[in-house]
Design an enzyme around this catalytic site. Sequence first.
Site, PDB file in Angstrom:
ATOM      1  N   LEU A   1       6.705   3.020   1.598  1.00 14.98           N
ATOM      2  CA  LEU A   1       7.601   1.865   1.660  1.00 14.98           C
ATOM      3  C   LEU A   1       8.693   2.058   2.714  1.00 14.98           C
ATOM      4  O   LEU A   1       9.190   3.164   2.923  1.00 14.98           O
ATOM      5  CB  LEU A   1       8.247   1.637   0.291  1.00 14.98           C
ATOM      6  CG  LEU A   1       7.262   1.394  -0.858  1.00 14.98           C
ATOM      7  CD1 LEU A   1       8.020   1.196  -2.165  1.00 14.98           C
ATOM      8  CD2 LEU A   1       6.362   0.187  -0.584  1.00 14.98           C
TER       9      LEU A   1
ATOM     10  N   MET B   1       0.847  -1.192   0.000  1.00 14.50           N
ATOM     11  CA  MET B   1       0.000   0.000   0.000  1.00 14.50           C
ATOM     12  C   MET B   1       0.888   1.248   0.000  1.00 14.50           C
ATOM     13  O   MET B   1       0.444   2.337   0.371  1.00 14.50           O
ATOM     14  CB  MET B   1      -0.939  -0.004   1.208  1.00 14.50           C
ATOM     15  CG  MET B   1      -1.884  -1.209   1.177  1.00 14.50           C
ATOM     16  SD  MET B   1      -3.421  -0.964   2.084  1.00 14.50           S
ATOM     17  CE  MET B   1      -2.821  -0.681   3.714  1.00 14.50           C
TER      18      MET B   1
ATOM     19  N   HIS C   1       9.319  -3.660   3.283  1.00 17.40           N
ATOM     20  CA  HIS C   1       8.895  -3.856   1.893  1.00 17.40           C
ATOM     21  C   HIS C   1      10.116  -4.135   1.004  1.00 17.40           C
ATOM     22  O   HIS C   1      10.071  -5.003   0.131  1.00 17.40           O
ATOM     23  CB  HIS C   1       8.216  -2.592   1.345  1.00 17.40           C
ATOM     24  CG  HIS C   1       6.962  -2.203   2.056  1.00 17.40           C
ATOM     25  ND1 HIS C   1       6.866  -1.074   2.820  1.00 17.40           N
ATOM     26  CD2 HIS C   1       5.744  -2.797   2.102  1.00 17.40           C
ATOM     27  CE1 HIS C   1       5.635  -0.966   3.310  1.00 17.40           C
ATOM     28  NE2 HIS C   1       4.936  -2.000   2.899  1.00 17.40           N
TER      29      HIS C   1
HETATM   30  O1  PAF Z   1      -0.028  -5.870   3.523  1.00 13.13           O
HETATM   31  C1  PAF Z   1      -0.473  -4.929   2.839  1.00 13.13           C
HETATM   32  O2  PAF Z   1       0.181  -3.900   2.632  1.00 13.13           O
HETATM   33  C2  PAF Z   1      -1.881  -5.040   2.254  1.00 13.13           C
HETATM   34  O3  PAF Z   1      -2.722  -5.705   3.127  1.00 13.13           O
HETATM   35  C3  PAF Z   1      -1.899  -5.695   0.855  1.00 13.13           C
HETATM   36  C4  PAF Z   1      -1.405  -7.137   0.924  1.00 13.13           C
HETATM   37  C5  PAF Z   1      -1.028  -4.896  -0.098  1.00 13.13           C
HETATM   38  C6  PAF Z   1      -3.336  -5.713   0.297  1.00 13.13           C
HETATM   39  O4  PAF Z   1      -3.843  -4.447   0.163  1.00 13.13           O
END
Ligand code: PAF
Length: 281
Positions: free
Chosen positions: A33, A30, A37
């Site tokens: 970052l 989402m 991530h």
């Molecule tokens: O973990 C996340 O950032 C969210 O739940 C995802 C997997 C991108 C789904 O929107």
Amino acid sequence: MNVIRTIHEMRSASRAARVAGKCLGLVPTMGALHEGHLSLVRAAKEQCDAVAVSIFVNPLQFGPKEDFAKYPRTFERDCELLEKEAVDFLFAPAAEEMFPPRAVTYVTVEGLSEKLCGRSRPGHFRGVTTVVSKLFHIVEPDAAFFGQKDAAQATIIRRMVRDLNFPVEIVVGPIVREPDGLAMSSRNAYLGPQQRRAALVLFRALTEVRNRFDQGERNAGKLIAAGKQEFRTEPAVRLDYLEIVDPETLEPRLSVSDRSLIAVAGFVGSTRLIDNITLPG
Ligand code: PAF
């Protein structure tokens, strides 16, 4: 890095990569970052020939009183970070692109979706599994990478992939922590300095559970009580749950004799944070 806004273009790009014989990895995010991530992106780069990252703040997984509107959006910086990691595709659709008008179809992993965070965030996991299925259909990755910090999410997505025969390998990367132990999260950006200090109670509680386990305690009730005791030392944080569960079924365990997930969630002000460890580690 090819920044893609439409489903049609994303599908064409991923199909072209696969026609060229490339294995494609997807890291769904989402945005906002952080190193957690980026560690998933690096794992995807190692395992796959081409890597797509998606950035989509998914409205379906936020409750009406939750932080969808204020969720951190740092698109320019995210792009720079992903460029540095030599990501091939960044899929960043608008909500109107992701959801056709009058969309009423959802994907629900029954039962599991009401456990842990699903109990305090009704509809959250349905929102996650619906959007992740859509991303899998759009990107058609060979492998998808998720973080262990959202342990219940990873369990639920694995079950969805199994139940619905998605041809995707689910890879779960370890939690990345700040030097003092706080699990990295986009929501840490909400914390002021005092709240940032108070937030450490989640990791302290988990560490206390681990210490008691290392000293030989196996009774889940006693381990949970020891973890909860830590929260009494930190009134600025309201415990949501501290549970010891089977990592596959998310059902509570009475004893930590088999591999168990120790999961915790708490509110620091209005910021909800989660963390977990697995025992035996
Ligand atoms: O973990 C996340 O950032 C969210 O739940 C995802 C997997 C991108 C789904 O929107």
